[in-house]
Design a protein around this motif. Structure first.
Motif, PDB file in Angstrom:
ATOM      1  N   GLN A 464       4.399   2.357   4.295  1.00  0.00           N
ATOM      2  CA  GLN A 464       3.209   3.586   4.817  1.00  0.00           C
ATOM      3  C   GLN A 464       3.919   4.184   6.251  1.00  0.00           C
ATOM      4  OE1 GLN A 464      -0.432   1.738   6.509  1.00  0.00           O
ATOM      5  NE2 GLN A 464      -1.418   3.529   5.733  1.00  0.00           N
ATOM      6  N   ALA A 465       3.709   5.533   5.952  1.00  0.00           N
ATOM      7  CA  ALA A 465       4.190   6.251   7.145  1.00  0.00           C
ATOM      8  C   ALA A 465       3.298   6.280   8.344  1.00  0.00           C
ATOM      9  CB  ALA A 465       4.276   7.525   6.334  1.00  0.00           C
ATOM     10  N   PRO A 466       3.807   6.808   9.546  1.00  0.00           N
ATOM     11  CA  PRO A 466       2.821   6.555  10.661  1.00  0.00           C
ATOM     12  C   PRO A 466       1.669   7.438  10.693  1.00  0.00           C
ATOM     13  CG  PRO A 466       5.450   6.731  11.194  1.00  0.00           C
ATOM     14  CD  PRO A 466       5.170   6.868   9.847  1.00  0.00           C
ATOM     15  N   GLU A 467       1.847   8.598   9.711  1.00  0.00           N
ATOM     16  CA  GLU A 467       0.607   9.546   9.429  1.00  0.00           C
ATOM     17  C   GLU A 467      -0.547   8.802   8.691  1.00  0.00           C
ATOM     18  OE1 GLU A 467       4.146  12.107   9.592  1.00  0.00           O
ATOM     19  OE2 GLU A 467       3.636  10.024   8.995  1.00  0.00           O
ATOM     20  N   GLY A 468      -0.101   7.810   7.998  1.00  0.00           N
ATOM     21  CA  GLY A 468      -1.034   7.170   7.195  1.00  0.00           C
ATOM     22  C   GLY A 468      -0.775   6.844   5.627  1.00  0.00           C
ATOM     23  N   PHE A 469      -0.019   8.124   5.106  1.00  0.00           N
ATOM     24  CA  PHE A 469       0.123   7.993   3.551  1.00  0.00           C
ATOM     25  C   PHE A 469       1.310   7.055   3.315  1.00  0.00           C
ATOM     26  CE2 PHE A 469       3.610  10.972   5.198  1.00  0.00           C
ATOM     27  CZ  PHE A 469       4.590  10.523   4.621  1.00  0.00           C
ATOM     28  N   ILE A 470       1.172   6.820   2.013  1.00  0.00           N
ATOM     29  CA  ILE A 470       2.348   5.652   1.599  1.00  0.00           C
ATOM     30  C   ILE A 470       2.864   6.393   0.304  1.00  0.00           C
ATOM     31  CG2 ILE A 470       2.540   3.572   0.100  1.00  0.00           C
ATOM     32  CD1 ILE A 470       0.113   2.356   1.507  1.00  0.00           C
ATOM     33  N   PRO A 471       4.327   6.479   0.466  1.00  0.00           N
ATOM     34  CA  PRO A 471       4.965   7.152  -0.771  1.00  0.00           C
ATOM     35  C   PRO A 471       4.678   6.219  -2.100  1.00  0.00           C
ATOM     36  CG  PRO A 471       6.264   7.152   1.105  1.00  0.00           C
ATOM     37  CD  PRO A 471       5.204   6.259   1.488  1.00  0.00           C
ATOM     38  N   HIS A 472       5.102   6.656  -3.170  1.00  0.00           N
ATOM     39  CA  HIS A 472       4.792   5.779  -4.252  1.00  0.00           C
ATOM     40  C   HIS A 472       5.921   5.302  -4.627  1.00  0.00           C
ATOM     41  CE1 HIS A 472       5.721   9.964  -5.745  1.00  0.00           C
ATOM     42  NE2 HIS A 472       6.612   9.369  -6.717  1.00  0.00           N
ATOM     43  N   ARG A 473       7.296   5.014  -3.921  1.00  0.00           N
ATOM     44  CA  ARG A 473       8.196   4.209  -4.478  1.00  0.00           C
ATOM     45  C   ARG A 473       8.779   3.568  -3.197  1.00  0.00           C
ATOM     46  NH1 ARG A 473       9.012   5.506  -9.589  1.00  0.00           N
ATOM     47  NH2 ARG A 473       8.697   7.508 -10.295  1.00  0.00           N
ATOM     48  N   VAL A 474       9.431   2.521  -3.136  1.00  0.00           N
ATOM     49  CA  VAL A 474      10.120   1.675  -1.891  1.00  0.00           C
ATOM     50  C   VAL A 474      11.541   1.920  -2.074  1.00  0.00           C
ATOM     51  CG1 VAL A 474       9.923  -0.575  -2.902  1.00  0.00           C
ATOM     52  CG2 VAL A 474       9.911  -0.220  -0.510  1.00  0.00           C
ATOM     53  N   ILE A 475      12.085   2.106  -1.206  1.00  0.00           N
ATOM     54  CA  ILE A 475      13.675   2.060  -1.152  1.00  0.00           C
ATOM     55  C   ILE A 475      14.199   0.773  -0.566  1.00  0.00           C
ATOM     56  CG2 ILE A 475      15.619   2.927   0.089  1.00  0.00           C
ATOM     57  CD1 ILE A 475      14.533   4.931  -1.745  1.00  0.00           C
ATOM     58  N   SER A 476      15.334   0.150  -1.371  1.00  0.00           N
ATOM     59  CA  SER A 476      15.741  -1.255  -1.142  1.00  0.00           C
ATOM     60  C   SER A 476      16.976  -1.182  -0.813  1.00  0.00           C
ATOM     61  CB  SER A 476      15.627  -1.791  -2.653  1.00  0.00           C
ATOM     62  OG  SER A 476      15.965  -3.225  -2.541  1.00  0.00           O
ATOM     63  N   PRO A 477      17.462  -1.892   0.061  1.00  0.00           N
ATOM     64  CA  PRO A 477      16.864  -2.907   0.865  1.00  0.00           C
ATOM     65  C   PRO A 477      15.695  -2.147   1.586  1.00  0.00           C
ATOM     66  CG  PRO A 477      19.058  -3.261   1.153  1.00  0.00           C
ATOM     67  CD  PRO A 477      19.031  -2.120   0.318  1.00  0.00           C
ATOM     68  N   THR A 478      14.868  -2.999   1.963  1.00  0.00           N
ATOM     69  CA  THR A 478      13.810  -2.190   2.929  1.00  0.00           C
ATOM     70  C   THR A 478      13.832  -2.049   4.364  1.00  0.00           C
ATOM     71  OG1 THR A 478      12.851  -4.492   3.159  1.00  0.00           O
ATOM     72  CG2 THR A 478      11.937  -3.515   1.453  1.00  0.00           C
ATOM     73  N   TYR A 479      15.068  -2.341   4.806  1.00  0.00           N
ATOM     74  CA  TYR A 479      15.346  -1.926   6.165  1.00  0.00           C
ATOM     75  C   TYR A 479      15.811  -0.634   6.332  1.00  0.00           C
ATOM     76  CZ  TYR A 479      20.062  -3.492   4.757  1.00  0.00           C
ATOM     77  OH  TYR A 479      21.249  -3.713   3.923  1.00  0.00           O
ATOM     78  N   LEU A 480      16.285   0.121   4.825  1.00  0.00           N
ATOM     79  CA  LEU A 480      16.579   1.559   4.938  1.00  0.00           C
ATOM     80  C   LEU A 480      15.637   2.439   5.056  1.00  0.00           C
ATOM     81  CD1 LEU A 480      19.096   0.998   1.830  1.00  0.00           C
ATOM     82  CD2 LEU A 480      19.579   1.155   4.279  1.00  0.00           C
ATOM     83  N   PRO A 481      15.858   3.812   5.516  1.00  0.00           N
ATOM     84  CA  PRO A 481      14.853   4.628   5.680  1.00  0.00           C
ATOM     85  C   PRO A 481      13.971   4.638   4.522  1.00  0.00           C
ATOM     86  CG  PRO A 481      16.818   5.528   6.548  1.00  0.00           C
ATOM     87  CD  PRO A 481      17.104   4.213   6.013  1.00  0.00           C
ATOM     88  N   GLN A 482      12.459   4.899   4.587  1.00  0.00           N
ATOM     89  CA  GLN A 482      11.712   5.021   3.367  1.00  0.00           C
ATOM     90  C   GLN A 482      11.540   6.379   3.294  1.00  0.00           C
ATOM     91  OE1 GLN A 482      11.060   2.400   1.400  1.00  0.00           O
ATOM     92  NE2 GLN A 482      12.439   1.338   2.680  1.00  0.00           N
ATOM     93  N   LEU A 483      10.702   6.785   2.191  1.00  0.00           N
ATOM     94  CA  LEU A 483      10.566   8.186   1.457  1.00  0.00           C
ATOM     95  C   LEU A 483       9.495   8.916   2.198  1.00  0.00           C
ATOM     96  CD1 LEU A 483      11.172   7.161  -2.183  1.00  0.00           C
ATOM     97  CD2 LEU A 483      12.870   8.161  -0.777  1.00  0.00           C
ATOM     98  N   TRP A 484       9.583   9.161   3.636  1.00  0.00           N
ATOM     99  CA  TRP A 484       8.609   9.681   4.297  1.00  0.00           C
ATOM    100  C   TRP A 484       8.708  11.369   4.568  1.00  0.00           C
ATOM    101  CZ3 TRP A 484       8.439   5.897   9.128  1.00  0.00           C
ATOM    102  CH2 TRP A 484       8.123   4.635   8.562  1.00  0.00           C
ATOM    103  N   ASP A 485       9.878  11.755   4.308  1.00  0.00           N
ATOM    104  CA  ASP A 485      10.152  13.040   4.789  1.00  0.00           C
ATOM    105  C   ASP A 485      11.020  13.921   3.622  1.00  0.00           C
ATOM    106  OD1 ASP A 485      12.416  11.597   5.093  1.00  0.00           O
ATOM    107  OD2 ASP A 485      12.867  12.353   7.058  1.00  0.00           O
TER     108      ASP A 485
END
Length: 852
Positions: A464-485
Motif C-alpha cells: 500500500q502506497a502512502p496515498e492509499g492505493f495498492i498496486p496489483h503486484r508485489v515486488i520480491s524481496p519485499t524490502y525492495l521499492p514497490q510499484l508506487w510510481d
C-alpha cells in the motif's frame, strides 16, 4: 475422479507435493512426470530413468518376467494434443524405455485429491498390482500439508495357484545440482557432477540418500533427495546410468530371507552411523547417477502384500528466478535475491523428512483420508467431490511458494503451453500476488486461512502506497521499492478491481477468524484505501465510479459498468460492516449512504430489463469496452456480497434475470465453427461460458480483451452465484460443461488453466461448495448457516478451527467434528435457528441438534 483407462485419461497428472515444496505428478499410465522440485515451475521438468518396475518369478512351471509399471503411450504424440495443454506429453526416454523393456498392458486411474489410485492390468502376469499414492493434506493444518514428499503404497496379490517370488523396483535420478529449468539428457545436465548415492537401513526402511557435495551450499540446485522402501528384504543398485542396467539388476536378484541382512556389514568407505552399508562414488563432471531399490516379496497362492515407497526432498535455495513487472531496473530478471523455502526451515535435510514420513505414515494417511471421506460421504455428488477436492492442487502447485521467513506468495499460475507466445513455459506466470486475479480466489482463504491472511498483511504492510492505493503486484524481496510510481503491467496502472477485492477479502478474513485485534490493526489501511477509491473515481459522491478503471482484463475499463460497479457496492457494504464491528457508526453510516446512492444509480442506468450493460461517458475510450454486450462477470460483486452475508446490492429480481441472461447468451455448446482470435480454452464439442457476447448486436470493432475466451474462474463464479440464487439448472449447466472439459481425456482435472497452468482464478471454485451447502460462517458472532441436508444426507463443514459434517438424522441433525474443534453459538439450518446455547466439539465428538 472416476476410474478411467489410461487411453481415456492421457491428460491426467495428479501433482504430489506439499504447499510450497514443489511436485512430481503421477499420471494415468502409471508414470511419474512433471518433476518440479527445484523452486521453479516447469511442466516439462523431467528426471530420466525414474520409474517403477516389477519382476515376477515362479519356480515350476518356470516363469520369469520384468515389467516397467507404465502403459504404452499413444503411438502418435500429437493425437491427444489439446490447445494450451501439455499434460499428455510423454518424454521421449519413457517412450524409448517401453520399446526396449516391456511395459504393462494397461492401467486404470481413479482418485480424489490428494489420493490417486492406479491399477495395473497385464493378463500375462500371475499377480494383480495396485498403487495408491498421496501427499499429506489436512485442511487448516498448514504444517502437515507442507511436507515435501510423495508416498506410494503398492498392493500385490497372487492370483495364481502357484507361489510367486517378486521384486518391486523403484528408481530415481539423483536430481541434486541441476536447477530444474531444462530436462537432463540421460544423466547429463548443467549442475550435475560430484553426485553421490548412499544406502542406509533404519527402522525397517531402506533409504537411498542422494547428495551432491561438489556444488556450493547456496547454489539453486543444492539440496538432497531420498528414495526409501519398507520391505524387510530390500536391495539397492545405488549407481547406474542406463535403465537397462536396473532391469538387469532386477533379473539378477535371488530370494533371500530378512535375516541375511546380518551378513551385510557397512562398507569401509561409508562413515555413516551403523545401518549405512553402501555408497556410490562421485559422478563425473556434468553427469549424475541414477539409483534404485528392489523390494523383495514372496506370495503364496491368493496371498496379498503391500510395499511402500517414499520420496522426500529438500531444496532450500529459492531465488527471485522470475522476471518482475514494473521495469524498476533493466537488469532485473533472474537474480541472486535469496528468498529461501519455509519448508526447508523445518527439516535439516530430506533424510529428516523421510524419518518423519516413515514414523507418521499411518497418522498422515488417516487424517488426509478423513478429509476425502468427509467430502465423499456428503451429498455434494461425485463430480463435485472430485473437482472441488482438486482445488487444493492449485494451492500446492508451483503457483504458490512460501519464503524462509514465512511469507506466502503466489503467481497467477505456472507458465506452460498457454504462455509460450509471450513468456516461455518455465517459471511463474505474472508475478506476484496479483490482487485482481486473487479477487476471484476463495479456496485458499477457507482451507488455509492463515496463508490467505498473510497475503492481506503483505498488501497493507508492504504494497500500500502512502496515498492509499495498492498496486496489483508485489515486488520480491519485499524490502525492495514497490510499484508506487511507475507502470506495472497487466494492466499498467493499479487495478481498481484488485483494490476493491482487497476490501472484500479483508472482511472475509475477519469473518474467517482473523479476530478483532487483527481488524483493529488494519482498519486504518482499509479506510485509507476506500477513501482513495472514492476520491479518485467518485469525487462528487454520486455512488457511481467514473473514468478509467484498470481491470483484470489487462486493459482499462471505462464509464459506468456493472463489473466495477458491483464490486464497489459490495466493498462499500463490507466497509460499513467493518466500521460497525469497530463501533464507528459515523463511518459506517457514511459508507452505507454512499452504497444506497450507488445501488439505485447503477440499477437505473445499466439494467435493460434483461441484463446489465456498460454506459460510456463523454471522453471515455471506446476500445476494449463491451458497451451493450452481456458480460458474464457483470454481477461479480453480488457473488461476493452473498459469500459475505451482505445481502442484495441490486434488486433481487433484476439479479436473477441478469444471471439467466448470462447463461442463456454466453454458455456455448460446441465450438466447432467458433472463431476465437485469442487463447483457446474450449474447442470442438466443448461447452463453455464465454466472457462476453452481444446478443443484440453492436459488438465494438475492438471489444473488451479476452471476450471470446472461456475462463474457469469466471465459470465457477457465475455457476456458484446461480446456485446461490436458486438457479440450479443454469449453475449446473455451467459446471457440467466445465467438468466435462477437464475429465482427463483432453484436459487434466488437476490443472485448470488460463494464463498459465494451475491458474489461481480457478480457486473461485470453492464458492461452488459453499453455494451447494449454503454454508456461511461468521467467526465474529460464531454463527453457522447451512442449507438443510437432504434426508439421510450430509454436508461437509469447514470453519476456522476445525471441520466435520452435519448429517440429517431422525431426531434432527447430527453435527460431527472430524478434526480440530467445531465451535459455534448459533446454527441456522434451512432458515431455521436450531442451536443458540453453544456447541463445542472436539475431533471424534458428535452432537444431535433437534430439528425445527
Amino acid at each position: 475422479m472416476r476410474s478411467v483407462p489410461h487411453t481415456a485419461g492421457r491428460h491426467v497428472a495428479m501433482p504430489l507435493g506439499g504447499i510450497g515444496t514443489g511436485n512430481v505428478a503421477l499420471c494415468a499410465d502409471g508414470a511419474l512426470r512433471q518433476w518440479q522440485l527445484h523452486n521453479i515451475g516447469n511442466h516439462r521438468g523431467d528426471l530420466p530413468n525414474s520409474f517403477f518396475a516389477v519382476r515376477i518369478a515362479q519356480w515350476e512351471p518356470p516363469f520369469n518376467a520384468v515389467r516397467v509399471l507404465q502403459a504404452a503411450p499413444a503411438a502418435d504424440p500429437e493425437s491427444t494434443r489439446t490447445p494450451m495443454m501439455s499434460d499428455d506429453v510423454v518424454p521421449q526416454w519413457q517412450r524409448d524405455l517401453l520399446l526396449r523393456a516391456s511395459g504393462i498392458q494397461g492401467t486404470t486411474f481413479s482418485g480424489t485429491y490428494p489420493f490417486a489410485e492406479v491399477t495395473y492390468h497385464d493378463d500375462t502376469l500371475p499377480v494383480e498390482i495396485r498403487l495408491e499414492a498421496f501427499t499429506p493434506m489436512v485442511p487448516l493444518d498448514v504444517e502437515r500439508s507442507s511436507i515435501p514428499t510423495a508416498m506410494f503404497t503398492f498392493t500385490i496379490t497372487n492370483t495364481d495357484t502357484i507361489a510367486v517370488h517378486g521384486w518391486l523396483g523403484g528408481t530415481v535420478q539423483n536430481p541434486v545440482g541441476q536447477d530444474g529449468t531444462m530436462p537432463p539428457a540421460g544423466v547429463h545436465a548443467p549442475g550435475y557432477g560430484g553426485n553421490t548415492n548412499r544406502v542406509r537401513r533404519e527402522d525397517g526402511w531402506t533409504a537411498l540418500i542422494m547428495d551432491n557435495h561438489a556444488i556450493a551450499p547456496d547454489a539453486p540446485g543444492a539440496g538432497q533427495f531420498v528414495l526409501s522402501a519398507d520391505a524387510p528384504s530390500t536391495t539397492a543398485l545405488p549407481q547406474w546410468t542406463h535403465a537397462e542396467q536396473f532391469i538387469d539388476f532386477l533379473r539378477s536378484r535371488q530370494p533371500f530371507a530378512p535375516q541375511d541382512w546380518a551378513h551385510m556389514p557397512p562398507t569401509s568407505a561409508d562413515h555413516q552411523p551403523s545401518g549405512s552399508w553402501a555408497q556410490a562414488g562421485p559422478s563425473p563432471e556434468g553427469a549424475t547417477w541414477n539409483g534404485g531399490l528392489a523390494a523383495q516379496f514372496d506370495l503364496a497362492p491368493g496371498e496379498t502384500t503391500t510395499v511402500r515407497f517414499a520420496m522426500t526432498w529438500h531444496f532450500p535455495n529459492r531465488y527471485v528466478n522470475f522476471t518482475q513487472f514494473g521495469g524498476i531496473r533493466p537488469e532485473w530478471g533472474p537474480t541472486r535475491f535469496w528468498l529461501g523455502n519455509h519448508y526447508a526451515t523445518q527439516y535439516p535435510d530430506a533424510l529428516a523428512v523421510s524419518r518423519r514420513v516413515h514414523a507418521q505414515w499411518e497418522e498422515l494417511e488417516r487424517d488426509s483420508r478423513a478429509w476425502v471421506d468427509t467430502l465423499a460421504g456428503s451429498s455434494l455428488g461425485t463430480d463435485a467431490v472430485e473437482h472441488l477436492a482438486a482445488q487444493v492442487a492449485i494451492v500446492r502447485s508451483p503457483s504458490f511458494f512460501r519464503t524462509a521467513d514465512g511469507g506466502f506468495f503466489g503467481f497467477e499460475g505456472v507458465q506452460g503451453e498457454s504462455t509460450t507466445m509471450w513468456s516461455g513455459d518455465v517459471g511463474g506466470s505474472c508475478p506476484l500476488n496479483c490482487t485482481h486475479v486473487f479477487t476471484y480466489s476463495q479456496g485458499l482463504a477457507k482451507l488455509f486461512p492463515e496463508l490467505e491472511r498473510n497475503m492481506r498483511e503483505c498488501e497493507f504492510d508492504v504494497m500500500q502506497a502512502p496515498e492509499g492505493f495498492i498496486p496489483h503486484r508485489v515486488i520480491s524481496p519485499t524490502y525492495l521499492p514497490q510499484l508506487w510510481d511507475r507502470p506495472i503491467g497487466g494492466p499498467l496502472e493499479p487495478a481498481l478491481d484488485g483494490m476493491l477485492g482487497t476490501v472484500l477479502k479483508t472482511y472475509r478474513e475477519v469473518r474467517t477468524g482473523a479476530g478483532q485485534q487483527w481488524l483493529e490493526r488494519y482498519w486504518p489501511n482499509v479506510e485509507r484505501l476506500l477513501t482513495y477509491i472514492a476520491r479518485t473515481w467518485d469525487a462528487e459522491g454520486t455512488g457511481v465510479l467514473h473514468g478509467i478503471q484498470p481491470s483484470t482484463h489487462d486493459i482499462d475499463l471505462a464509464g459506468v459498468n456493472p463489473f466495477m460497479g458491483t464490486l464497489w457496492l459490495a466493498a462499500l457494504r463490507a466497509g460499513e460492516e467493518m466500521a460497525r464491528l469497530r463501533g464507528n457508526d459515523e463511518v459506517a453510516a457514511r459508507w452505507r449512504d454512499w452504497f444506497e446512492r450507488g445501488s439505485v444509480a447503477y440499477d437505473e442506468q445499466l439494467f435493460t430489463g434483461e441484463h446489465y450493460v456498460q454506459v460510456l461517458e463523454d471522453g471515455d475510450p471506446r476500445e476494449f469496452q463491451w458497451e451493450g454486450g452481456c458480460l458474464s462477470d457483470q454481477l461479480i460483486g453480488q457473488w461476493w456480497a452473498h459469500t459475505l452475508d451482505l445481502g442484495y446490492i441490486l434488486p433481487e429480481e433484476h439479479v436473477r434475470t441478469a444471471l439467466r441472461s448470462v447463461v442463456r447468451h454466453n454458455l456455448k455448446r460446441g465450438f466447432e465453427d467458433f472463431v476465437n482470435p485469442y487463447r483457446v480454452y474450449a474447442d470442438g464439442a466443448d461447452t463453455g461460458l464465454l466472457m462476453c457476447s452481444w446478443p443484440d448486436g453492436g459488438r465494438p470493432a475492438v471489444p473488451t480483451r479476452y471476450c471470446d475466451e472461456v475462463w474457469t474462474g469466471i465459470e465457477y463464479q457465475v455457476a456458484a452465484h446461480c446456485l446461490m440464487e436458486g438457479l440450479e439448472e443454469q449453475g449446473n449447466a455451467i459446471l457440467d460443461g466445465l467438468w466435462a472439459r477437464y475429465d482427463g481425456r483432453r484436459r487434466n482435472p488437476y490443472n485448470e488453466i488460463e494464463c498459465g497452468d494451475h491458474y489461481v482464478r480457478a480457486l473461485a471454485g470453492w464458492s461452488v461448495l459453499e453455494a451447494r451447502t449454503g454454508q456461511r460462517w461468521d467467526a465474529v458472532t460464531r454463527s453457522l448457516t447451512l442449507a438443510a441436508p437432504p434426508s439421510g444426507g450430509a454436508w461437509p463443514i469447514l470453519l476456522d478451527e476445525g471441520w466435520g459434517e452435519v448429517r440429517a438424522a431422525d431426531s434432527g441433525f447430527e453435527v460431527t467434528c472430524v478434526r480440530g474443534v467445531l465451535a459455534f453459538d448459533v446454527l441456522t439450518l434451512g432458515g431455521n435457528v436450531l442451536a443458540t446455547d453453544g456447541v463445542r466439539l472436539h475431533a471424534g465428538e458428535s452432537r444431535t441438534v433437534p430439528g425445527p
